[in-house]
Design an enzyme around this catalytic site. Structure first.
Site, PDB file in Angstrom:
ATOM      1  N   ASP A  18       0.828  -1.203   0.000  1.00  0.00           N
ATOM      2  CA  ASP A  18       0.000   0.000   0.000  1.00  0.00           C
ATOM      3  C   ASP A  18       0.865   1.255   0.000  1.00  0.00           C
ATOM      4  OD1 ASP A  18       0.756  -0.769   2.684  1.00  0.00           O
ATOM      5  OD2 ASP A  18      -0.680   0.690   3.472  1.00  0.00           O
ATOM      6  N   GLU A  66       0.240  -1.170   5.944  1.00  0.00           N
ATOM      7  CA  GLU A  66       1.308  -0.611   6.773  1.00  0.00           C
ATOM      8  C   GLU A  66       1.179   0.898   6.920  1.00  0.00           C
ATOM      9  OE1 GLU A  66       5.086   1.220   7.910  1.00  0.00           O
ATOM     10  OE2 GLU A  66       4.017   1.488   6.011  1.00  0.00           O
TER      11      GLU A  66
END
Length: 374
Positions: A80, A141
């Protein structure tokens, strides 16, 4: 092993960067997970896909080397990014300018994730691994890993060493310590009133929030390694109404675990100066501090010796303010090295870029770590 093909690496990184994957865009994050899975299709690498939770994307676990009960090496990357969809078309077009390769997420951390996967594939194909190798790709994350922390800790607890592909620092230095991170949301509720005719009846939530923000920002203690930041603020309903509501976020960074508990208690214990105003605080320490322990130092020295064999003078940054998934494994007492991704600059900015010249050496380093760490 065969030489590393830089142009092929750049093509692979470009494919990944072209898949824009902001954390909350679940379908796009899963497209990145699909891309990782495709890139190991037809190899000896075992693939396990973990469905996402709480509306976020999936995780992917890759396994190679001998599969036994011996503690092995865990590599961790996230797919991400923080850049919104459309960044490539608008603000951060993917391009190469000399040694700089620009694109959303190329530095943090698709470049590092891709080079680590290339090293993982090469080691798996060669059969050179002498211990179990596990590679975890996660989807969340950038928002603190709320749905994957348990998986990270589960896999980390079985490892003898953890390698994290966050970007390199200060010209190629790796990370051997990070501050712990706390995140909190504060809601201030006052009493609305007409700001012209009934001003005295109102109790301003924004005024109280301003008092609290100054108090929170005043908790910062640089010598102690503690910082407190109010990074987002919202409130009010109209220009002529005493505001009933105000909300703001608090970011806490600490070096010592005890300070995390001390400052968490201070923030959760905020009290209004006005008894007619109510304050509600929710939050916790999101990532524990990642300390440069003797075990981490020992792993770093091993890695430094391995790097020297391929002509890399590996240095470290003993402490950085940003958190990562390495915080979780380091807090378990598992020796962890971070910042093993590409060199470059501009994480989370519109000039984010990787240095092309770092790609091959960092791939070689990861490959050697996977085959030489004991």
């Amino acid at each position: 092993m065969s030489p590393i093909d830089l142009e092929a690496m750049l093509q692979g990184i470009s494919r990944w960067v072209a898949i824009e994957s902001p954390t909350r865009e679940t379908a796009d994050v899963n497209r990145m997970i699909d891309a990782v899975a495709r890139d190991v299709d037809g190899t000896s690498i075992a693939v396990e896909r973990i469905p996402g939770k709480e509306g976020l994307g999936d995780s992917l676990i890759l396994r190679a080397g001998p599969q036994n009960d011996r503690p092995g090496i865990l590599v961790m990357s996230h797919v991400d990014t923080v850049h919104p969809l459309g960044s490539i078309a608008r603000d951060l077009p993917m391009r190469r300018e000399g040694d700089k390769f620009f694109g959303p997420g190329v530095y943090d951390m698709k470049g590092g994730a891709y080079l680590a996967l290339e090293a993982f594939r090469r080691v798996a194909a060669s059969g050179a691994a002498t211990q179990p190798l596990t590679f975890l790709f996660t989807p969340d994350e950038e928002i603190g890993s709320p749905t994957t922390r348990g998986l990270i800790e589960e896999l980390g607890a079985k490892a003898s060493a953890v390698l994290v592909t966050e970007p390199a620092r200060d010209g190629g230095k790796i990370v051997t310590g990070r501050k712990g991170v706390g995140r909190f949301d504060v809601h201030v509720e006052g009493r609305p009133a007409h700001s012209g005719s009934r001003h005295e009846d109102g109790r301003s939530a924004i005024r109280e929030a301003a008092r609290q923000i100054l108090a929170i920002e005043g908790m910062t203690d640089y010598p102690r390694g503690v910082t407190t930041t109010v990074g987002m603020l919202a409130g009010g309903t109209a220009a002529n109404v005493i505001p009933q509501h105000a909300r703001f976020s608090v970011d806490l960074r600490v070096v010592e675990p005890l300070d995390g508990e001390v400052y968490k208690a201070k923030i959760l214990g905020l009290k209004a100066a006005d008894p007619d105003i109510r304050i509600t605080v929710v939050g916790d320490m999101n990532r524990p501090p990642y300390k440069k322990t003797a075990a981490v130092e020992g792993l770093f020295l091993k890695a430094r010796a391995i790097a020297a064999e391929i002509g890399i003078d590996l240095q470290d940054v003993p402490l950085t303010g940003g958190g990562s998934d390495g915080n979780f494994t380091a807090a378990l007492g598992v020796p962890t090295l971070d910042g093993l991704g590409v060199d470059g600059d501009g994480a989370h900015t519109l000039h984010e870029h990787a240095l092309v010249s770092s790609i091959v050496p960092r791939t070689q380093l990861m490959e050697r770590l996977l085959t030489s760490l004991r």
